[in-house]
Scaffold this active site. Structure first.
Site, PDB file in Angstrom:
ATOM      1  N   ASP A 195      23.878  21.446  21.906  1.00 38.06           N
ATOM      2  CA  ASP A 195      25.024  21.896  22.689  1.00 38.06           C
ATOM      3  C   ASP A 195      24.633  22.386  24.081  1.00 38.06           C
ATOM      4  OD1 ASP A 195      26.489  21.429  20.419  1.00 38.06           O
ATOM      5  OD2 ASP A 195      27.320  23.452  20.277  1.00 38.06           O
TER       6      ASP A 195
ATOM      7  N   HIS B 246      32.172  19.161  24.987  1.00 41.12           N
ATOM      8  CA  HIS B 246      31.999  20.592  24.708  1.00 41.12           C
ATOM      9  C   HIS B 246      32.691  21.432  25.782  1.00 41.12           C
ATOM     10  CE1 HIS B 246      30.258  23.705  22.311  1.00 41.12           C
ATOM     11  NE2 HIS B 246      29.353  24.111  23.188  1.00 41.12           N
TER      12      HIS B 246
ATOM     13  N   HIS C 135      32.625  25.813  29.175  1.00 42.57           N
ATOM     14  CA  HIS C 135      32.233  26.544  27.969  1.00 42.57           C
ATOM     15  C   HIS C 135      33.011  27.855  27.810  1.00 42.57           C
ATOM     16  CE1 HIS C 135      29.596  28.280  24.848  1.00 42.57           C
ATOM     17  NE2 HIS C 135      29.156  27.044  24.659  1.00 42.57           N
TER      18      HIS C 135
ATOM     19  N   HIS D  89      20.450  23.957  20.830  1.00 41.91           N
ATOM     20  CA  HIS D  89      20.953  23.982  22.204  1.00 41.91           C
ATOM     21  C   HIS D  89      19.897  23.445  23.159  1.00 41.91           C
ATOM     22  CE1 HIS D  89      23.427  26.922  20.057  1.00 41.91           C
ATOM     23  NE2 HIS D  89      24.363  26.693  20.969  1.00 41.91           N
TER      24      HIS D  89
END
Length: 282
Positions: A103, A154, A158, A248
């Site tokens: 991510d 995503h 964020h 991540h």
């Protein structure tokens, strides 16, 4: 689009991005027919030098920039999906299959090394990218396309989507899908809510845009920077058929993640696990 045409398009994207650079939680189960094994023996493993010097370091990334304008034929409207009540957090099927996800990227300091490790072991993964990070790192998305990884949405910045209005959520998702398509070559078919914070609007809008919601089963906790050994232990102790692993490649110092994947990925493969990616819908 035929497979050879798709790869030709992706290679053209990769070349075009390179030229541009030189000029300036819990829920549903994904059925086994929605996945494909990817550690195939059909193509030789790409050559890669060991260690973090496998690829030259790229320039620093700028954040929160406006998306680039894409020019070309009108986009085909995405196929609307059934609205889910829960995100997908694991896969099912025979064998010891797992999905690796990353991510918050792409990031020039960490994503290339993760891609190098995946290429060395001939494994594909999913990358849930933030639109603002794509702006100055489009060559990394082009590389993901060339190497067969799945790119998911995503959001752009964020945010915590449960604190936003419906139109703000739509903007975060649409802008990111647009820049992914402009760079990767296809619109994303998967969405992950930042922080794993889902609400009815995110499920509805994702379905309208042709994206399935995906969560995770195993959290490596790399976002806390707990140490390389802890990250390795989280993955190895949580490994089991059907799990989706969360890691991540941006959002902080991810050097521990880079070091950890070099340890746990070959261990999983030696233990008989097959790393899979969801099959792309036609």
């Amino acid at each position: 689009m035929q497979k050879d045409q798709l790869f030709t398009r992706r290679r053209m994207l990769l070349a075009g991005v390179a030229a541009l650079g030189s000029a300036g939680t819990a829920g549903a189960v994904l059925a086994s027919d929605g996945e494909e094994t990817v550690r195939a023996a059909a193509a030789p493993a790409p050559a890669a030098a060991p260690g973090p010097q496998a690829r030259p370091a790229l320039g620093p990334s700028a954040f929160r920039l406006q998306p680039l304008t894409g020019y070309g034929p009108p986009r085909t409207p995405p196929r609307k999906l059934k609205v889910r009540d829960e995100p997908i957090l694991r896969i099912s099927g025979s064998g010891r299959r797992m999905v690796l996800t990353f991510d918050d990227g792409p990031h020039p300091d960490y994503t290339p090394h993760i891609l190098d490790t995946l290429a060395r072991h001939r494994v594909r993964a999913m990358f849930f990218v933030c639109g603002e990070c794509v702006v100055d790192n489009r060559e990394l998305l082009a590389r993901m396309a060339e190497e067969g990884h799945v790119v998911g949405n995503h959001t752009w910045t964020h945010p915590l989507l449960t604190t936003l209005g419906r139109e703000e959520i739509r903007s975060e998702m649409e802008r990111t899908s647009d820049i992914i398509e402009d760079t990767y070559g296809d619109r994303p078919q998967w969405f992950r809510a930042p922080y794993g914070a889902w609400n009815r609007a995110t499920f509805q809008l994702g379905a309208e845009m042709g994206m399935e919601p995906m969560a995770w089963t195993v959290d490596t906790t790399d976002w806390m920077e707990p140490g390389t050994d802890t990250i390795v232990d989280q993955v190895e102790s949580g490994a089991a058929p059907g799990v989706v692993v969360l890691s991540h490649d941006a959002g902080g110092d991810r050097s521990q993640t880079v070091r950890a994947i070099r340890e746990w990925l070959p261990h999983l493969l030696d233990s008989g696990y097959h790393l899979t990616v969801p099959r792309r819908r036609v």
